[in-house]
Design an enzyme around this catalytic site. Structure first.
Site, PDB file in Angstrom:
ATOM      1  N   CYS A 166       0.810  -1.223   0.000  1.00 36.52           N
ATOM      2  CA  CYS A 166       0.000   0.000   0.000  1.00 36.52           C
ATOM      3  C   CYS A 166       0.845   1.275   0.000  1.00 36.52           C
ATOM      4  CB  CYS A 166      -0.959  -0.015   1.180  1.00 36.52           C
ATOM      5  SG  CYS A 166      -2.058  -1.444   1.157  1.00 36.52           S
ATOM      6  N   HIS A 306      -2.496   8.046   6.301  1.00 42.46           N
ATOM      7  CA  HIS A 306      -2.777   6.749   5.682  1.00 42.46           C
ATOM      8  C   HIS A 306      -4.091   6.203   6.246  1.00 42.46           C
ATOM      9  CE1 HIS A 306      -1.849   3.108   3.521  1.00 42.46           C
ATOM     10  NE2 HIS A 306      -1.955   2.385   4.621  1.00 42.46           N
ATOM     11  N   GLU A 317       0.221   5.211  13.478  1.00 45.53           N
ATOM     12  CA  GLU A 317       0.470   6.379  12.636  1.00 45.53           C
ATOM     13  C   GLU A 317       0.374   7.667  13.438  1.00 45.53           C
ATOM     14  OE1 GLU A 317      -0.867   8.477   8.417  1.00 45.53           O
ATOM     15  OE2 GLU A 317      -2.139   6.898   9.285  1.00 45.53           O
ATOM     16  N   HIS A 343      -9.818   2.132   0.504  1.00 43.57           N
ATOM     17  CA  HIS A 343      -8.371   1.939   0.403  1.00 43.57           C
ATOM     18  C   HIS A 343      -8.040   1.348  -0.959  1.00 43.57           C
ATOM     19  CE1 HIS A 343      -4.313   1.276   1.190  1.00 43.57           C
ATOM     20  NE2 HIS A 343      -4.359   0.463   2.241  1.00 43.57           N
TER      21      HIS A 343
END
Length: 416
Positions: A166, A306, A317, A343
């Protein structure tokens, strides 16, 4: 040593679950429109999750000729469609350029999943008789997308694909940035595409329990930072950026959206699928991207997180964000666009780069929708845009991406 050349963005193209071009994508993004719904590509009832963010009102025959459709996987088709938009937007005339001055670096996490699944099923259905399509391998391999883009426009410069799950698109953007900086190219077409909403791919993520199971209300399923988040929502599509050496763009009078000032990648070296719990690798990558940009943390106005809406990833994160920006950054505004478009896996960085660039140009930060109660593990002092878009002067934006395998990819954009 010569000073690295400046690199700017002169063309954008998007094919997303909330818009089949940049204008529609951006309009729906800032208006908080969810692209989630029950899957139509196949019957999802056998899986725990029944929904995803699919493309809508999209007909490939309106964009590509029959022979190209027959010889290419949807992930490559998506790449060609978004790239055509970006090239037109850039105003570049490749017939008037040296073909070796322009290259293509493209990303996809999975490549030709549709093709792989279809061919293996056909093989099994025919009593395992080896009657594979002669285009099986060319349609499957991830580097075919940049190859097809180069063939369409006659581009003979640097050409390859990146894969870092990703974080893939940000890897591609970073490499494209550096080749122009080093004087190895004047123009680079870069981005990513993913067509992974197939039974095999979707079933794999479902088996991992990585996907939200909010089947009763898909549109609210992607809820980054929320205490009740239960996984991500898979998306599909593509996004393209035309990167160009600043002086080259200036000489031809190109419209410049912004500058790519820096990028960085690190590895967590921690777990196959989970991010480092303290955000160690992400912290280093974010700091390195700022150093590469010759910017301080205080100069970043917008962080496109993200933020996939997974229990572990969102926390790590935000820990990294606090490590870089402090626990009470009065200048930084955070948003999670995956709450609307899902996503896009290997294409996530590219479509979110467009969100960053548009935020800089429009001085609007897209909202994070569906989030009702922020997880108590996330500092309340962090400014996360919830519910509605916010007008704010944005000069610098950072885009975070993290991938299975421990890949951390960060890109920084700035207004010109």
């Amino acid at each position: 040593m010569n000073k690295p050349k400046r690199v700017v963005v002169t063309g954008l193209g998007a094919l997303s679950p909330i818009g089949n071009n940049v204008d529609d994508f951006w309009d729906n993004l800032i208006n908080g429109v969810s692209g989630a719904g029950r899957i139509t590509h196949f019957d999802p009832s056998q899986f725990r999750t029944h929904f995803a963010c699919e493309l809508k009102d999209y007909d490939v025959t309106e964009h590509l000729e029959h022979n190209m459709i027959r010889r290419s996987d949807p992930y490559s088709q998506y790449a060609l469609v978004s790239t055509e938009q970006a090239v037109q937007d850039s105003g570049l005339d490749f017939d008037k350029m040296d073909p070796f001055d322009t290259g293509v670096i493209w990303g996809s996490g999975q490549g030709g999943m549709y093709t792989f699944e279809e061919e293996v099923k056909n093989y099994a259905d025919n009593d395992y008789t080896p009657r594979f399509n002669p285009f099986f391998v060319p349609k499957l391999i991830i580097n075919m997308a940049p190859g097809l883009i180069s063939m369409k426009y006659g581009l003979m410069g640097i050409n390859y694909a990146t894969v870092s799950a990703c974080a893939t698109s940000n890897t591609a953007i970073m490499d494209a940035l550096n080749y122009i900086r080093w004087g190895k190219a004047k123009v680079m077409i870069t981005g990513g595409s993913e067509a992974g909403i197939t039974e095999a791919s979707f079933g794999g993520f479902s088996a991992m329990r990585a996907l939200s199971q909010r089947n009763d209300d898909p549109k609210t399923a992607s809820r980054p930072f929320d205490k009740d988040r239960d996984g991500f929502v898979m998306g599909e599509g593509a996004a393209t950026l035309v990167l160009e050496e600043y002086e080259h763009a200036k000489e031809r009078g190109a419209h410049i959206y912004g500058e790519v000032t820096g990028a960085s990648m690190t590895a967590d070296a921690y777990h196959m699928t989970a991010t480092h719990p303290e955000g160690k690798g992400a912290t280093k990558a974010m700091n390195q991207a700022l150093n590469d940009s010759e910017l301080n943390a205080e100069e970043v106005d917008y962080l496109n997180a993200h933020a996939t809406s997974t229990p572990v990833g969102d926390i790590s994160e935000m820990k990294a964000t606090v490590n870089v920006f402090g626990d009470k950054p009065d200048h930084l505004t955070i948003g999670a666009t995956k709450s609307m478009m899902g996503h896009l896996l290997g294409a996530a960085g590219a479509i979110e780069a467009i969100a960053c660039i548009k935020a800089i140009n429009e001085n609007i930060i897209p909202p994070t929708i569906n989030t009702e109660t922020i997880d108590e593990k996330i500092p309340s002092s962090l400014d996360i845009v919830l519910g509605d878009a916010r007008e704010k002067e944005v000069d610098v934006a950072m885009s975070n991406t993290f991938g299975f395998g421990g890949h951390n990819g960060i890109v920084v954009f700035k207004g010109v």
